[in-house]
Scaffold this motif. Structure first.
Motif, mmCIF file in Angstrom:
data_model
loop_
_atom_site.group_PDB
_atom_site.id
_atom_site.type_symbol
_atom_site.label_atom_id
_atom_site.label_comp_id
_atom_site.label_asym_id
_atom_site.label_seq_id
_atom_site.Cartn_x
_atom_site.Cartn_y
_atom_site.Cartn_z
ATOM 1 N N ASP A 84 0.771 -1.061 0.033
ATOM 2 C CA ASP A 84 0.119 -0.110 0.064
ATOM 3 C C ASP A 84 1.006 1.251 0.062
ATOM 4 O O ASP A 84 2.212 1.186 -0.159
ATOM 5 C CB ASP A 84 -1.059 -0.034 1.152
ATOM 6 N N GLU A 85 0.313 2.369 -0.015
ATOM 7 C CA GLU A 85 1.039 3.758 -0.151
ATOM 8 C C GLU A 85 2.099 3.721 1.048
ATOM 9 O O GLU A 85 3.428 4.454 0.809
ATOM 10 C CB GLU A 85 0.121 4.905 -0.277
ATOM 11 N N HIS A 86 1.680 3.668 2.265
ATOM 12 C CA HIS A 86 2.443 3.702 3.490
ATOM 13 C C HIS A 86 3.676 2.670 3.314
ATOM 14 O O HIS A 86 4.886 3.013 3.495
ATOM 15 C CB HIS A 86 1.753 3.471 4.626
ATOM 16 N N GLU A 87 3.374 1.505 2.672
ATOM 17 C CA GLU A 87 4.388 0.393 2.587
ATOM 18 C C GLU A 87 5.550 0.942 1.570
ATOM 19 O O GLU A 87 6.578 0.656 1.629
ATOM 20 C CB GLU A 87 3.791 -0.818 2.535
ATOM 21 N N ALA A 186 3.577 -8.116 3.197
ATOM 22 C CA ALA A 186 2.500 -7.791 2.200
ATOM 23 C C ALA A 186 2.327 -8.781 0.960
ATOM 24 O O ALA A 186 1.219 -9.066 0.700
ATOM 25 C CB ALA A 186 3.038 -6.355 1.676
ATOM 26 N N LYS A 190 -1.065 -10.812 0.619
ATOM 27 C CA LYS A 190 -1.661 -10.952 -0.961
ATOM 28 C C LYS A 190 -2.007 -12.571 -1.336
ATOM 29 O O LYS A 190 -3.036 -12.615 -1.774
ATOM 30 C CB LYS A 190 -0.633 -10.305 -1.851
#
Length: 325
Positions: A84-87, A186, A190
């Motif tokens: 995601d954007e933070h990761e 992540a 997934k």
């Protein structure tokens, strides 16, 4: 099972972007045949040696240009597609620019590995010794946007192949700790998310679990609203889709109007015709409700759908009615 071949110089560019690592991952899975068949990353790498509370994000100072280039390359390397954007921001901060001259060794087969690499500029050759005493074989050339070196980090094993700069090259490296706590986590999430879905897709039901997990790793997701066009007739096709949520119809232009010719539900797939036949899209695909699809690009399709290629070709007959003019 997927069969990999050793490349000649004429066909290396079409080979799997992680050919040397997939070979060894498959051996690792087979070696664990006496254990449960579930082979997701989460089953392999989490526990007492991977405690998130001990992790402190690393930050390497870099120019705005380098940050921009890293973002571009990460969109091309499927390994980062689950972030995601933070990761993504954490990984970008932790990446370090590395420059190599032609002839430099980036990694050597058998060495310990503590970083993975994403190619930004230049080309790098991949060599592997398959049996002790035999000469090394050239497997492929890594191009910008491709990544390598994650096998040693994923499974804590020695380097699976040798990577040598073919030209002057720039790579971005990512350290083991950031990979373990961000990227691997992540990827595991997934896999868990899509593993069950893919196991229920009729087309893939006879695939080995390992093969389905490779598809899960490469999947990307996209959402569409009711009446959105997912595919348009006549366009060049480079994507293969599975429906995760919602319903779609296929329409074909006839006498200036669109005629519905086929319908799709959850678990169905479409888009393979253009990839198999190397022709433009044969019909429109339109969302009849809110739709979520997961998809493979053309390279991943050719690399991962090999075991069901004959099924796809047989199932092409379902389109014959509206493909005929």
């Amino acid at each position: 099972m997927i069969q990999k071949k050793v490349l000649s110089s004429s066909d290396e560019s079409s080979e799997d972007e992680h050919v040397e690592e997939l070979m060894d991952k498959q051996k690792l899975v087979q070696a664990k045949a006496n254990k449960p068949t579930r082979t997701s990353v989460s089953a392999e790498v989490y526990g007492q040696f991977n405690k998130k509370g001990q992790y402190q994000a690393k930050k390497v100072n870099k120019s705005e240009d380098a940050i921009k280039r890293i973002k571009q390359r990460m969109t091309q390397a499927f390994m980062f597609s689950a972030l995601d954007e933070h990761e993504l921001a954490i990984v970008i901060d932790a990446m370090e620019e590395r420059k190599f001259k032609a002839g430099d060794f980036v990694i050597k087969q058998g060495d310990d590995g503590d970083v993975l690499y994403v190619v930004d500029q230049g080309q790098l050759d991949c060599f592997k010794v398959f049996k002790k005493g035999e000469p090394e074989k050239h497997l492929k050339v890594y191009q910008p946007g491709e990544s390598f070196g994650e096998l040693a980090l994923l499974y804590n094993v020695p380097r699976a192949a040798t990577i040598k700069a073919k030209t002057e090259a720039i790579c971005f490296s990512l350290d083991r700790e950031t990979f373990n706590h961000i990227v691997k986590d992540a990827a595991a999430k997934k896999r868990e998310k899509y593993e069950e879905f893919l196991s229920k897709v009729e087309l893939l039901k006879d695939m080995d679990p390992y093969e389905r997990l490779q598809i899960a790793d490469a999947l990307k997701v996209q959402k569409f609203n009711k009446n959105d066009y997912i595919i348009r007739q006549g366009e060049q096709g480079n994507t293969f889709y599975f429906i995760q949520k919602g319903d779609c119809i296929a329409t074909k232009a006839e006498n200036g109007a669109e005629k519905e010719v086929y319908s799709y539900k959850v678990g169905d797939y479409f888009g393979e015709l253009a990839l198999i036949k190397h022709e433009p899209r044969a019909a429109n695909i339109v969302a009849k409700s809110e739709v979520i699809v997961v998809y493979l690009d053309s390279d991943s399709f050719r690399r991962l759908i090999g075991p069901v290629d004959e099924i796809l070709k047989r199932n092409m007959s379902r389109y014959e009615k509206y493909l005929k003019k």
